[in-house]
Design a protein around this motif. Sequence first.
Motif, mmCIF file in Angstrom:
data_model
loop_
_atom_site.group_PDB
_atom_site.id
_atom_site.type_symbol
_atom_site.label_atom_id
_atom_site.label_comp_id
_atom_site.label_asym_id
_atom_site.label_seq_id
_atom_site.Cartn_x
_atom_site.Cartn_y
_atom_site.Cartn_z
ATOM 1 N N LEU A 71 0.796 -1.212 0.000
ATOM 2 C CA LEU A 71 0.000 0.000 0.000
ATOM 3 C C LEU A 71 0.837 1.274 0.000
ATOM 4 N N LEU A 72 2.056 1.206 0.535
ATOM 5 C CA LEU A 72 2.904 2.392 0.661
ATOM 6 C C LEU A 72 4.092 2.326 -0.290
ATOM 7 N N PRO A 73 4.544 3.467 -0.810
ATOM 8 C CA PRO A 73 5.669 3.481 -1.748
ATOM 9 C C PRO A 73 6.909 2.780 -1.227
ATOM 10 N N GLU A 74 7.197 2.960 0.081
ATOM 11 C CA GLU A 74 8.424 2.384 0.634
ATOM 12 C C GLU A 74 8.388 0.867 0.717
ATOM 13 N N ASP A 75 7.229 0.274 0.536
ATOM 14 C CA ASP A 75 7.125 -1.184 0.599
ATOM 15 C C ASP A 75 7.157 -1.858 -0.766
#
Length: 392
Positions: A264-268
Amino acid sequence: MSDQMELKFESNPDPGRWRHRRKEGKGRSVVALVMVLLLFGILGGGAWYGYDRFSGRFLAADFDGPGTGEVIVEVKKGDSASVIAETLHSSGVVKSARAFVNAANENPDSTDIQVGQYKLRKEMKASDAVTALLDLKNKFVEGAVTIPEGWTKMQVFTELAKASGLKYADFEKAASDITKLGVSATWMKRSDGKKVDKANIEGFLYPATYELPDNATAEQILKMLVKNFNAEMTKLDFANKAAKLQISPYEALVAASITQVEALLPEDMGPVSRVLYNRVYTDKFPCGCLQLDSTVNYWLRLNGKEGKSSEKLTLDELHSEDNPYRYNVPGMSIGPISNPGELALKGAIEAPKSPYFFFVTVDAKGKMAYGKTFEEHNANIQIACKNGIPIC
């Protein structure tokens, strides 16, 4: 999102000091108290004024990253920076209206923001939001079609049919041979021995906003989307970076499509892709398979059914031999399960090395936790449960 496991893995069956004070007289204490209160009364207004200015300039809440997903926002005639800021804040684009106003004040070009609708990301850094509003490529054109990141081909066909007046079947027919739509031979081979289905356009319908030509055919429209896909892949140097991972571009595209759904998040994006690679391209994961509910649910949707949460998937749905996207099928998935956007694509080809084989969403913001062993994964699941994530 959680990848629930049902295999044998590790031990899983499937300083201050005290001071004495003089007693002050009661009257002196009262006088001292009154003097203190008077002092604060005199200074209070100025102190608060200074704090307010300080907090407004330096303590404005802001997001760190480039954002994720998509949202359409409108800038109306006469909107000031503060009005635009409130619009962006209420739409989830910026973390605070103050952050956007500060960013706009620091960008001399912000006065050139035009009236209209814009396609932006949610949770953007305020300065990035100002830049995006100045980029006319993000301006939404009336009658255009926006393909969000993570949509399946079925969703794309439905939206294109509605916008063009053509039939869903027209797009199905036009997509029967993707090589005729501009998908090059580079994408038609894999390094793992599995075949690429030239009738499967999933993954090649690049998420963006498209202005459809008048009276265009389904084939012309799909060619436009594929052309944009090819241009974006060239910008990313996708094929060459995939080769450095010792996999084909198509396999990296498949990984990106799964990552788009799972993270869900860019860093993941990168870390989740690496987990996929660790599972299927190493000999350290028992089955050498993905074991993801997301691939199983894709198969259900391909067959006109609704996707299900983990606990509702039946054994037959998970493991049926008729399902090429089944839970325990060895290797990388037979094909993409969505149309990934830029961040997921970058994650797939820039996946940082890690020792992890498990991931799970652990809070309402979408943060992921990773584990090397099933025990670590279970511990992360318990954290997720305590945070109210419905996976238990």
